[in-house]
Design an enzyme around this catalytic site. Sequence first.
Site, PDB file in Angstrom:
ATOM      1  N   LYS A 166       0.856  -1.193   0.000  1.00  0.00           N
ATOM      2  CA  LYS A 166       0.000   0.000   0.000  1.00  0.00           C
ATOM      3  C   LYS A 166       0.892   1.244   0.000  1.00  0.00           C
ATOM      4  O   LYS A 166       1.506   1.582   0.993  1.00  0.00           O
ATOM      5  CB  LYS A 166      -0.932   0.029   1.216  1.00  0.00           C
ATOM      6  CG  LYS A 166      -2.149   0.836   0.888  1.00  0.00           C
ATOM      7  CD  LYS A 166      -2.622   1.897   1.818  1.00  0.00           C
ATOM      8  CE  LYS A 166      -1.852   2.927   2.479  1.00  0.00           C
ATOM      9  NZ  LYS A 166      -1.746   4.214   1.761  1.00  0.00           N
ATOM     10  N   GLU A 240       9.858   1.185  10.488  1.00  0.00           N
ATOM     11  CA  GLU A 240      10.835   2.241  10.198  1.00  0.00           C
ATOM     12  C   GLU A 240      10.116   3.552  10.417  1.00  0.00           C
ATOM     13  O   GLU A 240       9.247   3.927   9.619  1.00  0.00           O
ATOM     14  CB  GLU A 240      11.336   2.132   8.757  1.00  0.00           C
ATOM     15  CG  GLU A 240      12.097   0.853   8.452  1.00  0.00           C
ATOM     16  CD  GLU A 240      13.496   0.836   9.039  1.00  0.00           C
ATOM     17  OE1 GLU A 240      13.938   1.863   9.570  1.00  0.00           O
ATOM     18  OE2 GLU A 240      14.137  -0.230   8.987  1.00  0.00           O
ATOM     19  N   CYS A 274      13.466  10.995   6.721  1.00  0.00           N
ATOM     20  CA  CYS A 274      13.403  10.456   8.073  1.00  0.00           C
ATOM     21  C   CYS A 274      14.724  10.670   8.801  1.00  0.00           C
ATOM     22  O   CYS A 274      14.762  10.815  10.004  1.00  0.00           O
ATOM     23  CB  CYS A 274      13.058   8.980   8.017  1.00  0.00           C
ATOM     24  SG  CYS A 274      14.089   8.074   6.867  1.00  0.00           S
ATOM     25  N   GLU A 371       9.450  16.076  15.049  1.00  0.00           N
ATOM     26  CA  GLU A 371       9.856  15.949  13.652  1.00  0.00           C
ATOM     27  C   GLU A 371       9.087  16.975  12.806  1.00  0.00           C
ATOM     28  O   GLU A 371       7.872  16.871  12.660  1.00  0.00           O
ATOM     29  CB  GLU A 371       9.544  14.522  13.189  1.00  0.00           C
ATOM     30  CG  GLU A 371      10.205  14.157  11.893  1.00  0.00           C
ATOM     31  CD  GLU A 371       9.898  12.722  11.471  1.00  0.00           C
ATOM     32  OE1 GLU A 371       8.782  12.240  11.732  1.00  0.00           O
ATOM     33  OE2 GLU A 371      10.767  12.097  10.866  1.00  0.00           O
TER      34      GLU A 371
HETATM   35  P1  NAD Z   1       2.220   8.264   7.885  1.00  0.00           P
HETATM   36  O1  NAD Z   1       2.456   7.435   9.088  1.00  0.00           O
HETATM   37  O2  NAD Z   1       1.179   9.314   7.933  1.00  0.00           O
HETATM   38  O3  NAD Z   1       1.846   7.366   6.626  1.00  0.00           O
HETATM   39  C1  NAD Z   1       2.702   6.343   6.167  1.00  0.00           C
HETATM   40  C2  NAD Z   1       1.868   5.311   5.465  1.00  0.00           C
HETATM   41  O4  NAD Z   1       0.998   4.710   6.425  1.00  0.00           O
HETATM   42  C3  NAD Z   1       0.966   5.846   4.341  1.00  0.00           C
HETATM   43  O5  NAD Z   1       0.938   4.913   3.287  1.00  0.00           O
HETATM   44  C4  NAD Z   1      -0.379   5.923   5.029  1.00  0.00           C
HETATM   45  O6  NAD Z   1      -1.465   5.831   4.133  1.00  0.00           O
HETATM   46  C5  NAD Z   1      -0.327   4.717   5.950  1.00  0.00           C
HETATM   47  N1  NAD Z   1      -1.221   4.779   7.109  1.00  0.00           N
HETATM   48  C6  NAD Z   1      -1.727   5.872   7.730  1.00  0.00           C
HETATM   49  N2  NAD Z   1      -2.534   5.505   8.744  1.00  0.00           N
HETATM   50  C7  NAD Z   1      -2.526   4.158   8.779  1.00  0.00           C
HETATM   51  C8  NAD Z   1      -3.156   3.186   9.610  1.00  0.00           C
HETATM   52  N3  NAD Z   1      -3.957   3.525  10.604  1.00  0.00           N
HETATM   53  N4  NAD Z   1      -2.898   1.884   9.369  1.00  0.00           N
HETATM   54  C9  NAD Z   1      -2.072   1.516   8.379  1.00  0.00           C
HETATM   55  N5  NAD Z   1      -1.470   2.371   7.551  1.00  0.00           N
HETATM   56  C10 NAD Z   1      -1.679   3.691   7.744  1.00  0.00           C
HETATM   57  O7  NAD Z   1       3.630   8.879   7.525  1.00  0.00           O
HETATM   58  P2  NAD Z   1       3.957   9.883   6.325  1.00  0.00           P
HETATM   59  O8  NAD Z   1       3.578  11.240   6.746  1.00  0.00           O
HETATM   60  O9  NAD Z   1       3.435   9.331   5.049  1.00  0.00           O
HETATM   61  O10 NAD Z   1       5.530   9.736   6.249  1.00  0.00           O
HETATM   62  C11 NAD Z   1       6.415  10.512   6.971  1.00  0.00           C
HETATM   63  C12 NAD Z   1       6.924   9.742   8.178  1.00  0.00           C
HETATM   64  O11 NAD Z   1       7.605   8.571   7.749  1.00  0.00           O
HETATM   65  C13 NAD Z   1       7.939  10.530   8.963  1.00  0.00           C
HETATM   66  O12 NAD Z   1       7.719  10.332  10.332  1.00  0.00           O
HETATM   67  C14 NAD Z   1       9.261   9.904   8.557  1.00  0.00           C
HETATM   68  O13 NAD Z   1      10.299  10.082   9.468  1.00  0.00           O
HETATM   69  C15 NAD Z   1       8.867   8.484   8.391  1.00  0.00           C
HETATM   70  N6  NAD Z   1       9.827   7.780   7.557  1.00  0.00           N
HETATM   71  C16 NAD Z   1      10.664   6.849   8.127  1.00  0.00           C
HETATM   72  C17 NAD Z   1      11.618   6.199   7.351  1.00  0.00           C
HETATM   73  C18 NAD Z   1      12.571   5.207   7.943  1.00  0.00           C
HETATM   74  O14 NAD Z   1      13.205   4.453   7.196  1.00  0.00           O
HETATM   75  N7  NAD Z   1      12.730   5.165   9.261  1.00  0.00           N
HETATM   76  C19 NAD Z   1      11.711   6.477   5.996  1.00  0.00           C
HETATM   77  C20 NAD Z   1      10.854   7.434   5.458  1.00  0.00           C
HETATM   78  C21 NAD Z   1       9.905   8.055   6.247  1.00  0.00           C
END
Ligand code: NAD
Length: 468
Positions: A166, A240, A274, A371
């Site tokens: 997804k 992650e 991230c 963040e």
């Molecule tokens: P997010 O948590 O809002 O969304 C990430 C994904 O999760 C999206 O596909 C979203 O649709 C899905 N999602 C949202 N709610 C959900 C739920 N209840 N159940 C299952 N899936 C759900 O994060 P974002 O804003 O898209 O991404 C930014 C974040 O990701 C930042 O915190 C960043 O640090 C982190 N990030 C971490 C890494 C790493 O490798 N550690 C890499 C990239 C981004």
Amino acid sequence: MDRRARPADSGNTLTTRDPAVDAPITTVPRGGASEIDAAVDAARGAFEGEWGALDHTERADRLLAWAAELRDHADELARLESLDTGKPEAFAAAEIDEGIGYIEYYAYLLHGDTDDRVPVGEDTHAYNRAEPYGVAGLVVPWNYPVLLTSWRLGPVLAAGNAVVLKPAESTPLTTTRLAQLAAGILPDGALNVVHGLGDEAGAALTSHPGVDKLSFTGEDSTGELVMGAAAENITPVTLELGGKSPFVVFPDADVEAAAATAAEGIFYNVGQSCDALSRTLVHEDIHAEFLDHFLDAAAEWSVGDPLDEGTTVGPLSSEQQYEKVRDYVEIGRDGGADLVQGGAGLDGPGWFHEPTIFDGVDNDSRLAQEEVFGPVAAVIEFGDYAEAIALANDVDYGLAAAVATTDLSLAHRAAADIKAGTVWVNDYARFAPGLAFGGYKRSGIGRECGAEALDEYRQTKTVAINLN
Ligand code: NAD
């Protein structure tokens, strides 16, 4: 592609927008629980059928053929990635090249893969077999769609799992293309993409009892929900999550080079990384000199149209992200930090924001602890080594860190003392397929990349044969 095409939206579709001009690009289907059910069934069918029947070498061959197909379409993928995310096209191209390299790495790794024989006595032949989990559910964010997806698909598929993926709702384009380009190479059902919202398709996937392994990348608050859903089914989960990475600039550092690293660490991808070096910890003796160089280095990051060659800072990825950055600039000002560079959003259309630096930031402030996920650096002074390490570690996250020093002993000492999954020395974002990546503390569980990621997506079966 007409960047200003305006397709209609409906309850069954999601519209993806170009953040550089704030206009719709196209729509994708909005999947929910029933589409996830169908995708999990398809993945199960592939795992128990053609995909699961392939041996290591055959799987490696399929992955290499897919990677070759992706390389043939690299320019198209880079353009799509740039339109969908707003990142400069040249950066998108580099990330796609790197991402495909990860898929190739795991294919090659399969050729050297062996089951371990364990010596338990002359009358017993015992060994550990590494087996795939079965159906893997992957949820990824929008900041590096191809790169982060490749980091996961490489080991997940190489391990022999079938996948339901997804993507983030705001960046569906390149993931769709990755899957289309697998058609005819990977068996039907081995790689399934379901677009949809997090609390619909995402929640349906992460709570699905037919999923044997989960990998989630996103915010730590969402990670809590995913881990809770996984707990219901006792599904193993790799997480992650976010970061608030420190960059410790020691007094013996090459100050000008460190300032350039600091700028890259927070302005690459408009800070939507991230591992962004969002806290710059600088020794008090070099603080003034460092700041001068940091302002100069920041000025070299050029905001503009992602499709223009000279652009190094595109728009933020969405209006929501832009508003979040605007809020944190206010939080920084209200918290008493000195705004020494930038601080303004640019007139639209598009969600552009100036590279921004706050000096005199208190490490306990929200600007230093939360963040931002935008081009906002927080400079914090320290007096000695112990204070530097205490400040570096005084945060809930532990994804990455960097240090600048010319003293090799100090570099090793700091690398050992900082609680983070990766520590770069005189560098930022040095990634390679063989290097593991993942978080300490609230930044996650498990490791992506490196040889160990293959084991993240498979389980061990012990076999002991009595030779008598
Ligand atoms: P997010 O948590 O809002 O969304 C990430 C994904 O999760 C999206 O596909 C979203 O649709 C899905 N999602 C949202 N709610 C959900 C739920 N209840 N159940 C299952 N899936 C759900 O994060 P974002 O804003 O898209 O991404 C930014 C974040 O990701 C930042 O915190 C960043 O640090 C982190 N990030 C971490 C890494 C790493 O490798 N550690 C890499 C990239 C981004």
